[in-house]
Scaffold this active site. Structure first.
Site, PDB file in Angstrom:
ATOM      1  N   ARG A  85      38.733  46.707  35.624  1.00 46.49           N
ATOM      2  CA  ARG A  85      36.825  46.973  35.792  1.00 46.49           C
ATOM      3  C   ARG A  85      36.514  45.919  34.178  1.00 46.49           C
ATOM      4  NH1 ARG A  85      37.913  52.776  32.868  1.00 46.49           N
ATOM      5  NH2 ARG A  85      39.978  52.384  32.069  1.00 46.49           N
TER       6      ARG A  85
ATOM      7  N   THR B 126      50.018  56.451  38.164  1.00 50.64           N
ATOM      8  CA  THR B 126      48.400  55.230  38.647  1.00 50.64           C
ATOM      9  C   THR B 126      48.497  53.984  38.124  1.00 50.64           C
ATOM     10  OG1 THR B 126      48.005  56.054  36.184  1.00 50.64           O
ATOM     11  CG2 THR B 126      47.447  57.225  37.593  1.00 50.64           C
TER      12      THR B 126
ATOM     13  N   ASP C  50      44.018  47.833  36.520  1.00 47.63           N
ATOM     14  CA  ASP C  50      43.008  47.951  35.587  1.00 47.63           C
ATOM     15  C   ASP C  50      41.912  46.672  36.207  1.00 47.63           C
ATOM     16  OD1 ASP C  50      40.797  48.797  34.717  1.00 47.63           O
ATOM     17  OD2 ASP C  50      41.656  49.315  33.073  1.00 47.63           O
TER      18      ASP C  50
END
Length: 206
Positions: free
Chosen positions: A138, A124, A136
């Site tokens: 976020r 991922t 990532d």
């Protein structure tokens, strides 16, 4: 473990409507919040008197494939439902549903492209990187602002992600305890969970 991102200014949120929400895991109140800086609406799913200290909290990133369609590629849907069950059992708690977090912040179209790369052998993290995205991206400033708006002074956070804890602490949230929140692996998400543990430093034991 991926490096933590630098703190950003506090989110400017506007509280919207609230309604009763009966669910298979108990009855909650659901409240909308609008983040003026990102133009994204988030949701707070809460039960009992949430103001005060040591509130059981889950900050949950939106995952349409897992939360709605029951995808076995991740652990998102079961984590969400487990949090709802744990809050009902405790009689008091809060889930902040962070919209705009699909695919660790890359959006649904790019997430589906990442799925294809994962089926070709990338994990991922590398799939996101191959598409030109951070592993990532976020942000959690809006979650911190929602906690503050609801009068939450300190939390027991249901999370396995140390960077989420760090991001919330950087945003001024007092975390008195981390509550492990693991889901059993299945053949479809075993490599996903392995990447969480090895590449992203998630605190997983199963």
């Amino acid at each position: 473990m991926m490096p933590a991102t630098a703190p950003e200014p506090p989110a400017q949120i506007v509280k919207g409507a609230s309604a009763r929400l009966p669910t298979a895991w108990g009855e909650f109140t659901i409240t909308s919040y609008f983040d003026e800086s990102t133009r994204i609406e988030h949701l707070a799913l809460h039960r009992g008197d949430v103001a005060g200290d040591e509130l059981l909290v889950r900050v949950h990133s939106e995952c349409m494939t897992g939360d709605i369609f029951g995808s076995l590629r991740c652990d998102c849907g079961p984590q969400l439902h487990k949090a709802m069950q744990r809050i009902t059992e405790a009689g008091r708690g809060l889930i902040i549903y962070m919209r705009g977090h699909e695919g660790r912040g890359i959006g649904i179209d790019q997430k589906l492209r990442a799925y294809t790369l994962q089926d070709q052998g990338l994990d991922t993290v590398d799939a996101n990187l191959a598409l030109g995205h951070p592993a990532d991206s976020r942000r959690f400033e809006a979650a911190a602002a929602i906690l503050q708006d609801l009068g939450v002074r300190s939390v027991c956070l249901m999370s396995n992600n140390p960077l989420k804890l760090l991001a919330l602490r950087n945003a001024g949230i007092v975390i008195v305890q981390r509550e492990p929140h693991e889901i059993d692996a299945n053949p479809e998400n075993a490599s996903y969970l392995q990447a969480k543990r090895v590449r992203l430093g998630h605190l997983l034991t199963r």
